[in-house]
Design a protein around this motif. Structure first.
Motif, short mmCIF file in Angstrom:
data_model
loop_
_atom_site.label_atom_id
_atom_site.label_comp_id
_atom_site.label_asym_id
_atom_site.label_seq_id
_atom_site.Cartn_x
_atom_site.Cartn_y
_atom_site.Cartn_z
N ILE A 67 0.88 -1.17 0.00
CA ILE A 67 0.00 0.00 0.00
C ILE A 67 0.92 1.22 0.00
O ILE A 67 1.67 1.44 0.95
CB ILE A 67 -0.91 0.02 1.24
CG1 ILE A 67 -1.80 -1.23 1.26
CG2 ILE A 67 -1.75 1.30 1.26
CD1 ILE A 67 -2.57 -1.42 2.55
N PRO A 68 0.91 2.00 -1.09
CA PRO A 68 1.85 3.12 -1.18
C PRO A 68 1.52 4.23 -0.18
O PRO A 68 0.39 4.36 0.26
CB PRO A 68 1.68 3.62 -2.61
CG PRO A 68 0.33 3.17 -3.01
CD PRO A 68 0.05 1.90 -2.26
N ALA A 74 7.60 8.93 -5.07
CA ALA A 74 8.19 7.63 -5.41
C ALA A 74 7.55 6.57 -4.54
O ALA A 74 8.10 6.14 -3.54
CB ALA A 74 9.70 7.66 -5.20
N ALA A 75 6.34 6.18 -4.88
CA ALA A 75 5.57 5.25 -4.05
C ALA A 75 5.83 3.81 -4.42
O ALA A 75 6.21 3.48 -5.53
CB ALA A 75 4.08 5.57 -4.18
N GLY A 76 5.62 2.92 -3.44
CA GLY A 76 5.74 1.49 -3.67
C GLY A 76 7.18 1.04 -3.81
O GLY A 76 8.11 1.68 -3.31
N ALA A 77 7.38 -0.08 -4.51
CA ALA A 77 8.71 -0.65 -4.71
C ALA A 77 9.31 -0.12 -6.00
O ALA A 77 8.59 0.12 -6.97
CB ALA A 77 8.62 -2.17 -4.76
N GLY A 85 14.99 10.84 -8.90
CA GLY A 85 13.68 10.20 -8.87
C GLY A 85 13.73 8.86 -9.58
O GLY A 85 14.78 8.42 -10.05
N ARG A 86 12.58 8.21 -9.65
CA ARG A 86 12.52 6.95 -10.37
C ARG A 86 11.31 6.91 -11.28
O ARG A 86 10.33 7.61 -11.05
CB ARG A 86 12.58 5.76 -9.44
CG ARG A 86 11.52 5.69 -8.36
CD ARG A 86 11.75 4.39 -7.57
NE ARG A 86 11.14 4.39 -6.27
CZ ARG A 86 9.97 3.80 -6.00
NH1 ARG A 86 9.30 3.19 -6.93
NH2 ARG A 86 9.49 3.84 -4.78
N ALA A 87 11.40 6.06 -12.27
CA ALA A 87 10.35 5.97 -13.28
C ALA A 87 9.32 4.89 -12.98
O ALA A 87 8.27 4.86 -13.60
CB ALA A 87 10.98 5.71 -14.66
N ASP A 88 9.59 4.03 -12.03
CA ASP A 88 8.71 2.89 -11.79
C ASP A 88 7.97 3.00 -10.46
O ASP A 88 8.39 3.70 -9.55
CB ASP A 88 9.51 1.59 -11.83
CG ASP A 88 10.74 1.68 -10.92
OD1 ASP A 88 10.61 2.19 -9.80
OD2 ASP A 88 11.82 1.27 -11.34
N GLU A 89 6.88 2.27 -10.37
CA GLU A 89 6.09 2.20 -9.15
C GLU A 89 5.39 0.86 -9.15
O GLU A 89 4.53 0.60 -9.98
CB GLU A 89 5.06 3.34 -9.13
CG GLU A 89 4.17 3.34 -7.91
CD GLU A 89 3.22 4.51 -7.93
OE1 GLU A 89 2.00 4.27 -8.05
OE2 GLU A 89 3.68 5.65 -7.83
N VAL A 90 5.78 -0.02 -8.22
CA VAL A 90 5.15 -1.33 -8.12
C VAL A 90 4.39 -1.37 -6.81
O VAL A 90 4.98 -1.25 -5.74
CB VAL A 90 6.20 -2.47 -8.19
CG1 VAL A 90 5.51 -3.82 -8.16
CG2 VAL A 90 7.07 -2.33 -9.43
N VAL A 91 3.07 -1.54 -6.90
CA VAL A 91 2.21 -1.56 -5.71
C VAL A 91 1.31 -2.78 -5.77
O VAL A 91 1.22 -3.45 -6.80
CB VAL A 91 1.37 -0.26 -5.59
CG1 VAL A 91 2.27 0.96 -5.44
CG2 VAL A 91 0.44 -0.09 -6.76
N GLY A 92 0.64 -3.05 -4.66
CA GLY A 92 -0.26 -4.19 -4.61
C GLY A 92 0.50 -5.50 -4.51
O GLY A 92 1.59 -5.57 -3.95
N THR A 93 -0.08 -6.56 -5.09
CA THR A 93 0.53 -7.87 -5.12
C THR A 93 0.83 -8.20 -6.57
O THR A 93 -0.07 -8.18 -7.41
CB THR A 93 -0.39 -8.93 -4.50
OG1 THR A 93 -0.63 -8.57 -3.12
CG2 THR A 93 0.21 -10.32 -4.56
#
Length: 140
Positions: A67-68, A74-77, A85-93
């Motif tokens: 849960i971000p 820069a939320a999540g993994a 900064g980063r370009a990716d955001e992996v959230v949830g399962t």
């Protein structure tokens, strides 16, 4: 391709955050997580001295229940170079997925710090140790 990356060190960004080297489904991983709720930004980090050029940093990640943190840029993994900064955001399962981050080193022999991070209110991220690679894609 690219050079394999070992020798990562943990940086906990909250109470009860666990940063562990574990096996997940037979895959050696750097894990970041917390079972309780509470905002945190925690990471595994690796310092390098790089020559000038353009690089591609890649890693495989799997998440569970992430849960971000609300309103976090820069939320999540994800993966990044410290201070950027980063370009990716992996959230949830999620199942295993490959993350890519382009890096530019403008000076010769510049110290840099690569980051595997989880910025979340809850959940877990596993980064596949054998997938962590840094590849030089262009010289100056």
């Amino acid at each position: 391709g690219g050079q394999p990356l070992g020798d990562w060190f943990p940086e906990a960004g909250g109470e009860d955050v666990r940063l562990e080297e574990v096996a997940r489904e037979g895959v050696a991983c750097y894990a970041i997580g917390r079972d309780a709720f509470g905002d945190h930004a925690s990471s595994w980090r690796r310092q390098l001295l790089l020559p000038r050029g353009r690089y591609r940093f890649t890693a495989r990640v799997r998440t569970e229940g992430v849960i971000p943190v609300p309103d976090d840029q820069a939320a999540g993994a994800g993966i990044r170079l410290a201070g950027t900064g980063r370009a990716d955001e992996v959230v949830g399962t999620t199942e295993w997925r490959v993350l890519r981050q382009e890096l530019v080193v403008p000076e010769d022999r510049r110290p840099v710090e690569l980051v595997l991070e989880l910025r979340a209110r809850h959940g877990w991220a596993w980064f596949d140790r054998d997938s962590l690679r840094l590849e030089r894609v262009a010289a100056p």
